[in-house]
Design an enzyme around this catalytic site. Sequence first.
Site, PDB file in Angstrom:
ATOM      1  N   ARG A 195       0.852  -1.265   0.013  1.00  0.00           N
ATOM      2  CA  ARG A 195       0.000  -0.109   0.144  1.00  0.00           C
ATOM      3  C   ARG A 195       0.782   1.256  -0.186  1.00  0.00           C
ATOM      4  O   ARG A 195       1.711   1.508   0.930  1.00  0.00           O
ATOM      5  CB  ARG A 195      -0.860   0.087   1.373  1.00  0.00           C
ATOM      6  CG  ARG A 195      -1.728   1.248   1.456  1.00  0.00           C
ATOM      7  CD  ARG A 195      -2.697   1.216   2.855  1.00  0.00           C
ATOM      8  NE  ARG A 195      -3.315   2.495   2.750  1.00  0.00           N
ATOM      9  CZ  ARG A 195      -3.141   3.217   3.713  1.00  0.00           C
ATOM     10  NH1 ARG A 195      -2.498   2.737   4.860  1.00  0.00           N
ATOM     11  NH2 ARG A 195      -3.592   4.347   3.793  1.00  0.00           N
ATOM     12  N   HIS A 230      -2.524  10.966   1.479  1.00  0.00           N
ATOM     13  CA  HIS A 230      -2.079  10.481   2.722  1.00  0.00           C
ATOM     14  C   HIS A 230      -1.189  12.097   3.513  1.00  0.00           C
ATOM     15  O   HIS A 230      -0.117  11.973   3.321  1.00  0.00           O
ATOM     16  CB  HIS A 230      -1.277   9.394   2.802  1.00  0.00           C
ATOM     17  CG  HIS A 230      -0.931   8.910   3.997  1.00  0.00           C
ATOM     18  ND1 HIS A 230      -0.987   7.500   4.249  1.00  0.00           N
ATOM     19  CD2 HIS A 230      -0.470   9.260   5.163  1.00  0.00           C
ATOM     20  CE1 HIS A 230      -0.644   7.247   5.518  1.00  0.00           C
ATOM     21  NE2 HIS A 230      -0.358   8.363   6.187  1.00  0.00           N
ATOM     22  N   GLU A 243      -6.963   8.427   7.007  1.00  0.00           N
ATOM     23  CA  GLU A 243      -7.312   8.941   8.401  1.00  0.00           C
ATOM     24  C   GLU A 243      -7.370  10.217   8.368  1.00  0.00           C
ATOM     25  O   GLU A 243      -6.854  11.233   8.653  1.00  0.00           O
ATOM     26  CB  GLU A 243      -5.829   8.790   9.179  1.00  0.00           C
ATOM     27  CG  GLU A 243      -5.354   7.183   9.345  1.00  0.00           C
ATOM     28  CD  GLU A 243      -4.506   6.992  10.345  1.00  0.00           C
ATOM     29  OE1 GLU A 243      -3.965   8.379  10.842  1.00  0.00           O
ATOM     30  OE2 GLU A 243      -4.010   6.147  10.834  1.00  0.00           O
ATOM     31  N   ASN A 263      -7.151   1.473   9.582  1.00  0.00           N
ATOM     32  CA  ASN A 263      -5.852   1.881  10.584  1.00  0.00           C
ATOM     33  C   ASN A 263      -6.115   1.484  12.139  1.00  0.00           C
ATOM     34  O   ASN A 263      -6.885   2.138  12.628  1.00  0.00           O
ATOM     35  CB  ASN A 263      -5.256   3.016  10.346  1.00  0.00           C
ATOM     36  CG  ASN A 263      -5.097   3.156   8.643  1.00  0.00           C
ATOM     37  OD1 ASN A 263      -5.237   2.446   7.983  1.00  0.00           O
ATOM     38  ND2 ASN A 263      -4.474   4.283   8.547  1.00  0.00           N
ATOM     39  N   TYR A 295      -4.080   1.097  15.851  1.00  0.00           N
ATOM     40  CA  TYR A 295      -2.966   0.933  16.754  1.00  0.00           C
ATOM     41  C   TYR A 295      -3.202   0.778  18.084  1.00  0.00           C
ATOM     42  O   TYR A 295      -2.652  -0.115  18.667  1.00  0.00           O
ATOM     43  CB  TYR A 295      -2.162   2.235  16.517  1.00  0.00           C
ATOM     44  CG  TYR A 295      -1.533   2.624  15.131  1.00  0.00           C
ATOM     45  CD1 TYR A 295      -0.220   2.137  14.698  1.00  0.00           C
ATOM     46  CD2 TYR A 295      -2.160   3.057  13.968  1.00  0.00           C
ATOM     47  CE1 TYR A 295       0.248   2.251  13.564  1.00  0.00           C
ATOM     48  CE2 TYR A 295      -1.767   3.286  12.774  1.00  0.00           C
ATOM     49  CZ  TYR A 295      -0.459   2.955  12.593  1.00  0.00           C
ATOM     50  OH  TYR A 295       0.136   3.001  11.375  1.00  0.00           O
ATOM     51  N   GLU A 303      -3.572  -0.328   8.078  1.00  0.00           N
ATOM     52  CA  GLU A 303      -2.348  -0.197   9.019  1.00  0.00           C
ATOM     53  C   GLU A 303      -2.136  -0.759  10.403  1.00  0.00           C
ATOM     54  O   GLU A 303      -3.503  -0.599  10.893  1.00  0.00           O
ATOM     55  CB  GLU A 303      -1.864   1.359   9.169  1.00  0.00           C
ATOM     56  CG  GLU A 303      -1.568   2.123   7.793  1.00  0.00           C
ATOM     57  CD  GLU A 303      -1.233   3.672   8.327  1.00  0.00           C
ATOM     58  OE1 GLU A 303      -0.976   4.056   9.456  1.00  0.00           O
ATOM     59  OE2 GLU A 303      -1.395   4.631   7.497  1.00  0.00           O
TER      60      GLU A 303
HETATM   61  C1  GBH Z   1      -0.869   6.694  11.122  1.00  0.00           C
HETATM   62  O1  GBH Z   1      -1.433   7.487  12.176  1.00  0.00           O
HETATM   63  C2  GBH Z   1      -0.451   7.086   9.856  1.00  0.00           C
HETATM   64  O2  GBH Z   1      -1.429   7.079   9.125  1.00  0.00           O
HETATM   65  C3  GBH Z   1       0.826   7.100   9.362  1.00  0.00           C
HETATM   66  O3  GBH Z   1       1.116   8.107   8.470  1.00  0.00           O
HETATM   67  C4  GBH Z   1       1.917   7.177  10.653  1.00  0.00           C
HETATM   68  O4  GBH Z   1       3.254   7.048  10.284  1.00  0.00           O
HETATM   69  C5  GBH Z   1       1.467   5.999  11.588  1.00  0.00           C
HETATM   70  O5  GBH Z   1       0.219   5.803  11.920  1.00  0.00           O
HETATM   71  C6  GBH Z   1       2.457   6.062  12.672  1.00  0.00           C
HETATM   72  O6  GBH Z   1       1.925   7.109  13.432  1.00  0.00           O
HETATM   73  O7  GBH Z   1       0.866  13.858  18.508  1.00  0.00           O
HETATM   74  O8  GBH Z   1       0.043  12.697  20.707  1.00  0.00           O
HETATM   75  O9  GBH Z   1      -1.530  14.021  19.262  1.00  0.00           O
HETATM   76  C7  GBH Z   1      -1.659   6.811  13.247  1.00  0.00           C
HETATM   77  C8  GBH Z   1      -2.819   7.521  14.078  1.00  0.00           C
HETATM   78  C9  GBH Z   1      -2.799  10.005  14.908  1.00  0.00           C
HETATM   79  C10 GBH Z   1      -1.282   8.457  15.861  1.00  0.00           C
HETATM   80  C11 GBH Z   1      -2.060  10.955  15.433  1.00  0.00           C
HETATM   81  C12 GBH Z   1      -0.417   9.674  16.336  1.00  0.00           C
HETATM   82  C13 GBH Z   1      -0.692  11.730  17.061  1.00  0.00           C
HETATM   83  C14 GBH Z   1      -0.582  11.606  18.601  1.00  0.00           C
HETATM   84  N1  GBH Z   1      -1.973   8.857  14.698  1.00  0.00           N
HETATM   85  N2  GBH Z   1      -1.377  10.476  16.648  1.00  0.00           N
HETATM   86  S1  GBH Z   1      -0.224  13.089  19.338  1.00  0.00           S
END
Ligand code: GBH
Length: 487
Positions: free
Chosen positions: A116, A160, A205, A333, A335, A393
Amino acid sequence: MLNRFSRREFAKLFGSAAIVPSALPALASVAPATHHTAAPAPQRFPQGFLWGSATASYQVEGAVKEDGRGPSIWDTFSHTPGKTNNGDTGDVADDHYHRYKEDVQLMKALGLKTYRFSVAWPRIFPQGKGTPNSKGLDFYSRLVDELLANNIQPYCTLFHWDLPQALEDKGGWQSRDTSEAFANYAGYVAQHLSDRVKHFMTLNEMRSFVDIGYRDGRHAPGLKLSAGKVNQVRHHAVLAHGLGVQAIRAHARPGTRVGIAENANSCVPVIETPEHIVAAAKAYRETNAGYLTVIMEGRYTDAYLAHAGADAPKFTPEDLKAIGSPLDFVGINIYTPQYVRADDSPAGYALVPMPASFPHMMSSWLHTGPEALYWSPKLASELWGIREIYITENGASSSDVLAPDGHVYDTDRVMYLRSYLTQLHRAVREGVPVKGYFCWSLMDNYEWADGYAYRFGIHYVDFKTQKRTPKLSAHFYREVIARNGLA
Ligand code: GBH
C-alpha cells in the site's frame, strides 16, 4: 461468554434499518471455527489472505523538488521552525523516489502479497488542479510496473496528508473547492493507473489530518480553528471522499475497487460481557460519527448533530448522498484501543481513560492493546454489514538500535505484532471478513511532527547512508507470511 450480539439486539439498540443491513452476512458467518472451512488449521489464516505493508508518499519519497512536484502543506509546515522534532523535514526521507526498485526487492524478500503506497497529489497537480504533470504520474506508473513484475499487488491511497500548498493558500480543507479538486485529481489518477491498479483508497485517516492539522495545530497546516470551522473541515473531508468515490467510478476501468483507509476510534469493551460489548458498539458508532459512520450510513447521527448544535456543519442532501456512496471495501488503521464501559447515561456508554501505567511503545500515544485488532473490524462489520475489510495499517514504534553484530533486535515490536495478529486471527476465525493486513511500515520513515527519531519500520534505515537492514520483526513477519499464520 457472549462475545457478539444478535440482530434483534442491534435493532433494539439502534432502531434504524440502515444500520441493521438486511444482509448482515458477518453475523451469519460468525460461527464456531469448526464450521469455517476457509481456516484449515489453528492459527492459520484463510487461503489467499493478503499480507502487505504500507508507506505514504511524504514519509518515504524525498525528491520534493523533482520532476515538477509542487510544494505541499507538509513542506511548508516542516520547514517552519519549531514545528517538528529536531526540525526534521521530508526533503530526503527514505529517498524512495530514487530507490523504489531496491525497496520492491525488500518486499519480495519478505514475501509480501501486496503493498500500500500513496500518491502525492502535488506531483500530479502541482497547483492542486489545472494542468496535470505527466512526470509525476510516470513515477507511480514505474512503481506499479515494478510491483507487478514482482507479483505484488498495488493498493493505492490517493491522499495521505500532503495537500498541495496552492490549495491551502485558498482555504485548504476549509473550502469546499478542495473536495471538488480532490475528486478531479482522484478521477485522473484512477483513469491512468486502473489498467494495473485494482484497489484505490480515497483518503488516509481523516480523523488525524482534520483533528490534528486543523484543530490541535500539531500537524500541517498547523491551525487551531474553532469547533464550527473544524466541523466544516471534517465535512469537506468526508465530502472529498464521497465525490472521490464517484469520480473514480466514472473514470476507472470496470472492476476497479474503491475504499478508504480510516483510523476509526477502536472501541474495545473493558470486559467482554454483553453490557460492555453493546456499549462498545454504541461508542464505535458515535465516536466515529463525523468520519466512518457518516460514510457508512449516509447521514450524521442525531447525537453528533445535537452535540455540535450551532456549530454543526453546513451540508446538503446531495452531499450526504455522495458521502454515503457504497464502497467495495473498508480499510481501517488500528494502533491503540479505546476502552469503553456500559454507563447509565443516556448515551449508554462511557470512554475509559488510560491509566498512566498502561504499557505503550516508543510513541507515548501508542498504547499496546491487541484486542483492538479483534474488536474494531468486528464492530465495523456487525454495525454496517461490511463484507470486505482490510487492516490498512498496524504497527509500532520502538527505540531500535543496530547491535554490534549488525542486527536490530526489536523484540518489543515482535511481541506487539504477535499479540495483535493473534487477535486478528481470532476475528478471522469467527468469520469477520478481514481479507488482508498491511504492516506499518515497510521501513523507518518520516514520522510527521515526530521526525526521524520515531521508527515504525520493520526495516531499519540508516538515514545517513540510506542503507536498509531487516529488523528481527521483518524476519518474524516473513515467517508469518510464509506459513500464512502464527504457528
Ligand atoms: C498513522 O497514524 C498514519 O497514517 C501514518 O502516516 C503514521 O506514520 C503512523 O500511523 C504512525 O503514527 O501527537 O500525541 O497527538 C496513526 C494515528 C494519529 C497516531 C495522530 C499519532 C498523534 C498523537 N495517529 N497521533 S499526538
